[in-house]
Design an enzyme around this catalytic site. Structure first.
Site, short mmCIF file in Angstrom:
data_model
loop_
_atom_site.label_atom_id
_atom_site.label_comp_id
_atom_site.label_asym_id
_atom_site.label_seq_id
_atom_site.Cartn_x
_atom_site.Cartn_y
_atom_site.Cartn_z
N GLY A 210 0.81 -1.21 0.00
CA GLY A 210 0.00 0.00 0.00
C GLY A 210 0.84 1.26 0.00
O GLY A 210 0.60 2.20 -0.77
N GLU A 230 6.00 4.94 6.34
CA GLU A 230 6.54 3.89 7.21
C GLU A 230 5.89 2.59 6.79
O GLU A 230 4.67 2.45 6.89
CB GLU A 230 6.25 4.19 8.69
CG GLU A 230 6.84 3.15 9.61
CD GLU A 230 6.15 3.08 10.95
OE1 GLU A 230 5.84 1.94 11.40
OE2 GLU A 230 5.90 4.12 11.56
N CYS A 267 4.58 -2.47 14.48
CA CYS A 267 5.59 -2.37 13.42
C CYS A 267 6.98 -2.68 13.95
O CYS A 267 7.89 -2.98 13.17
CB CYS A 267 5.55 -0.99 12.78
SG CYS A 267 5.73 0.37 13.95
#
Length: 488
Positions: A210, A230, A267
């Site tokens: 994405g 990110e 993450c």
């Protein structure tokens, strides 16, 4: 029920953001700090409304997770107020005219940072407050003086709408220009906004596919814009023989707690654990993983993606299952316990891209190595990420020093005897790294330096004092820390 912003409303929001850019840039740091403080106060006051909304849409526990995350969100808004009060973020620099300058007479030249303009922020799924509507990207962009158009994440649309209303109303009430902030919904709507020439900069937190698609759009526009994405990270953890001997059981338990935290939907989750061959921690790891209770995942799409990636990992030759976590195989969000996999360094090197990529969810791989040389061979193949961690002993300084160049190459933050899933918001924080961790490795999306993404430098040469921006005038009425004629 899915929401999507219609074209007429999108046009109104983009036009308002463009109109707000000049007055926002002209506002003093003190005025912007007041705006941010008003937003923080309004969000704190709405906690009893917002936390249940977040819980209902994301399945994350209300306490301590979501309440703590809302506190983090309002803290970082207020922290950027302190950044504005400090003034160093402007990088104000004054070089007076100097006829004796060694390379020839120097004119009066003064440099300062200014806002880029309207920012498009794509909210994240896994932090519905801290990386979403009023999260770090929004806070740092507003602090810089950039109007924000926030593209809501479909995983928490109702929360996004309500939070957006609170933020917008608080800003206007505090004196910010109309159009300083608004929320849009819809995948194609976000793409349309990204292509719009009125958007000057964009920020994103999410998946590699994405983020890369949006990055390509941003840099392919007729006028390319900065895109701060990110994306993905495997966050390796290296454990030395000395650390195993000194506190191996503690390390093993800490690792399990870190990679299973929040159902592995961080993450910074440690995706790879490098242990010396013969570490003797198999039973400790099995017991620790088996003790972790089932946790829901954020939504069906993430759950399905996790199950697909896990099947790919389990099919790699040489990858064995240490503990098979539970999942019903349908992509439903409920009932996930951690999965622990294992392989050797040699098998990892032969495993291809699958073992090198992030698995977003409660799974991690233990990789055993025979010696430092083999460990360095593996580290050389890892794709960059946000963090790299070493668990070692100080009397192994020579061993660890030999690893640091390889770890520095692949990470934006190095940790010593700690776990990467804690990302504090502070002045020294660095939450970024080489691609695919981020699309801009010189920046951070967490901490006070995040404001730098939304600013650009401009130099003023030979202007009379009355026409200079306040930050560069001779009297320095804002009392900024400045470099003048080379001296701080």
């Amino acid at each position: 029920m899915s929401q999507e912003t219609d074209r007429v409303t999108l046009e109104e929001i983009l036009a308002a953001a463009a109109a707000a850019a000049s007055p926002a840039a002209a506002a003093t740091p003190a005025e912007r700090a007041r705006w941010l403080g008003a937003v923080a106060d309004a969000l704190d006051a709405a906690a009893e409304e917002l936390v249940p909304l977040a819980h209902a849409e994301t399945h994350l526990p209300a306490s301590p997770r979501l309440r703590g995350e809302l506190n983090r969100t309002t803290f970082q808004l207020r922290l950027f107020g302190k950044v504005l009060a400090d003034g160093e973020y402007l990088g104000a620099t004054v070089d007076h005219a100097d006829l004796q300058w060694p390379m020839g007479a120097r004119p009066d030249i003064r440099r300062v940072l200014v806002p880029l303009g309207p920012a498009l922020v794509f909210a994240a799924s896994n932090f519905p407050f801290a990386f979403s509507v009023a999260g770090g990207d929004t806070a740092s962009a507003l602090a810089a003086g950039c109007p924000v158009v926030l593209k809501a994440h479909p995983g928490h649309e109702e929360l996004s709408t309500r939070t957006g209303q609170i933020v917008r109303e608080a800003l206007v009430a505090a004196g910010a220009p109309e159009g300083m902030f608004d929320v849009i919904h819809g995948v194609e709507v976000g793409v349309t906004a990204l292509k719009d020439p009125r958007i000057a900069v964009a920020a994103f937190t999410g998946s590699v596919p994405g983020g890369r698609a949006l990055f390509d759009i941003a840099v392919s526009r007729p006028v390319p814009i900065p895109f701060y994405g990110e994306l993905g990270s495997v966050n390796p953890v290296v454990v030395t023989p000395g650390a195993i001997a000194a506190r191996g059981e503690t390390i093993a338990k800490g690792y399990v707690g870190s990679f299973s935290l929040g159902a592995g939907q961080f993450c910074t989750k440690p995706g790879l654990l490098f242990l010396p061959e013969g570490h003797g921690l198999d039973d400790v790891l099995r017991e620790a993983v088996g003790a972790v209770a089932a946790q829901p995942m954020l939504n069906d799409r993430i759950a399905s993606g996790y199950e697909h990636k896990l099947r790919e990992l389990r099919a790699v030759p040489g990858v064995s299952v240490v503990v098979a976590g539970t999942a019903d195989g349908t992509g439903d969000v409920s009932g996930f316990t951690p999965t622990l996999l294992a392989t050797t360094a040699k098998q990892f090197l032969a495993g291809g891209a699958v073992v090198h990529e992030e698995c977003f969810g409660p799974a991690s791989i233990v990789v055993t190595y025979t010696d430092q040389a083999e460990l360095l061979d593996v580290l050389a193949t890892l794709e960059p990420g946000l963090t790299a961690t070493v668990h070692g002993e100080e009397d192994e300084a020579d061993l660890v020093a030999g690893l640091l160049p390889a770890l520095t190459r692949i990470a934006g933050r190095l940790l010593w005897n700690d776990w990467p899933t804690g990302v504090t918001v502070s002045w020294a924080q660095q939450h970024g790294g080489p691609y695919p961790a981020t699309t801009a490795p010189t920046t951070t999306s967490v901490g006070t330096a995040a404001i730098e993404r939304f600013l650009r430098p401009i130099a003023w040469q030979g202007f009379p004092d009355v026409l200079l921006p306040e930050a560069l005038r001779e009297a320095n009425e804002w009392r900024l820390p400045r470099r003048t004629d080379g001296m701080r």
